[in-house]
Design a protein around this motif. Structure first.
Motif, mmCIF file in Angstrom:
data_model
loop_
_atom_site.group_PDB
_atom_site.id
_atom_site.type_symbol
_atom_site.label_atom_id
_atom_site.label_comp_id
_atom_site.label_asym_id
_atom_site.label_seq_id
_atom_site.Cartn_x
_atom_site.Cartn_y
_atom_site.Cartn_z
ATOM 1 N N GLU A 1 3.489 15.685 62.513
ATOM 2 C CA GLU A 1 3.907 14.854 61.385
ATOM 3 C C GLU A 1 3.325 15.386 60.083
ATOM 4 O O GLU A 1 4.003 15.426 59.055
ATOM 5 N N GLU A 2 2.063 15.791 60.119
ATOM 6 C CA GLU A 2 1.435 16.313 58.916
ATOM 7 C C GLU A 2 2.077 17.616 58.479
ATOM 8 O O GLU A 2 2.309 17.844 57.292
ATOM 9 N N MET A 3 2.409 18.470 59.434
ATOM 10 C CA MET A 3 3.072 19.724 59.085
ATOM 11 C C MET A 3 4.452 19.469 58.503
ATOM 12 O O MET A 3 4.910 20.168 57.599
ATOM 13 N N GLY A 4 5.129 18.449 59.022
ATOM 14 C CA GLY A 4 6.440 18.089 58.478
ATOM 15 C C GLY A 4 6.342 17.636 57.041
ATOM 16 O O GLY A 4 7.189 17.976 56.205
ATOM 17 N N LYS A 5 5.278 16.886 56.733
ATOM 18 C CA LYS A 5 5.100 16.407 55.363
ATOM 19 C C LYS A 5 4.717 17.531 54.416
ATOM 20 O O LYS A 5 5.097 17.524 53.241
ATOM 21 N N SER A 6 3.953 18.500 54.908
ATOM 22 C CA SER A 6 3.447 19.555 54.029
ATOM 23 C C SER A 6 4.335 20.790 53.995
ATOM 24 O O SER A 6 4.042 21.737 53.287
ATOM 25 N N GLY A 7 5.435 20.757 54.780
ATOM 26 C CA GLY A 7 6.288 21.933 54.873
ATOM 27 C C GLY A 7 6.807 22.433 53.540
ATOM 28 O O GLY A 7 6.855 23.630 53.283
#
Length: 300
Positions: free
Chosen positions: A150-156
């Motif tokens: 989820e964090e990687m999705g937000k920071s992509g």
């Protein structure tokens, strides 16, 4: 679970062995989780057909229990599970059991583990220790995977280079875990270390005096090994600021149709790099990565 005198925390705790067992079965025999999801869906279909029958209704709490487990897996798939499937399951749970017996919160991925969902930006060592010490290690691994994805999705869109690096490491850990070359405890340790590094990465900008956007271009330019050898961190930060300012002055670019505008921006970025004598061996690749980051930033 069927005892109406039990509290929400007790009911959530009762769900953990089932979740953990299915996860461990899937680890030992890949496809077990999908088989469970299908069986739970078939059970739901059958219950819809004969749910009005008294004999069937006697099993409504069992149906609710296994659908709660199914819903947990749907929510833990990652940032984009089927909204229809989740809404369908939650609707059935509300229909099957009074809220006094089966609380709505039991379907939440973190609630099932009796934990508050963390914000990775303020992720504490205490939380990581809590996850590491969970009795059901397969659930701990699933929680960490979901949290990191989820964090990687937000920071992509914020930092392509950083997200790609972390995403590849998580994917590698999960592949080795599912191929049974590492055990559950080991994949938990790797994901905890990854979480720590993601948190530390967010703090680099403060040390360098860079904004999130500037840090993204700093990483794009720093992908070139030659640049790291030529420039100090401070010098590369200075170039990143200038590139960011160049991008910011051209944010009106319509990325979908204005190829001419893209070409103009590429020339501007190249001019900045030539001005600072950016190593020419990887300049083209650096410009391409900067433009890709600019496009992501504009659309994020």
């Amino acid at each position: 679970f069927t005892d109406p005198t039990s509290n929400a925390a007790e009911r959530m705790e009762m769900m953990q062995p089932t979740i953990a067992h299915i996860l461990m079965m899937d680890y030992q025999n890949p496809g077990s989780k999908d088989a469970f999801l299908k069986a739970a869906q078939d059970m739901y279909t059958s219950y819809k057909i004969c749910g009005a029958d008294f004999a069937a209704r006697r099993h409504r709490l069992e149906v609710a229990y296994f659908l709660s487990a199914r819903n947990w897996f749907l929510k833990s798939r990652g940032p984009d599970p089927s909204k229809r499937e989740i809404e369908e399951t939650e609707y059935l749970l509300r229909k099957l059991v009074d809220q006094s017996i089966l609380p709505k919160g039991i379907t939440d991925v973190f609630a099932i583990a009796g934990m508050q969902k963390p914000d990775i930006s303020v992720l504490s060592e205490g939380f990581l220790a809590e996850v590491a010490n969970m009795p059901h290690k397969s659930i701990a691994a699933e929680i960490l995977r979901k949290m990191l994805e989820e964090e990687m999705g937000k920071s992509g869109g914020r930092n392509l280079v950083e997200t790609k690096r972390f995403s590849e490491r998580l994917s590698d850990s999960m592949t080795r875990y599912h191929n049974r070359t590492i055990e559950t405890v080991e994949v938990i340790e790797e994901m905890i270390q990854l979480a720590r590094e993601m948190k530390a990465a967010r703090e680099r900008g403060e040390k360098l005096g860079l904004t999130d956007d500037e840090m993204a271009f700093y990483d794009a330019l720093g992908e070139n090994v030659s640049a790291k050898e030529v420039y100090s961190d401070a010098q590369l930060a200075m170039i990143a600021r200038e590139v960011t300012e160049t991008i910011r002055n051209n944010v009106s670019i319509d990325w979908s149709i204005r190829e001419q505008s893209r070409s103009n921006l590429r020339r501007m970025v190249k001019r900045v790099l030539r001005k600072h004598k950016y190593p020419p061996d990887q300049a083209e690749a650096a410009v391409a990565l900067v433009i890709a980051q600019a496009e992501q930033t504009a659309s994020a």
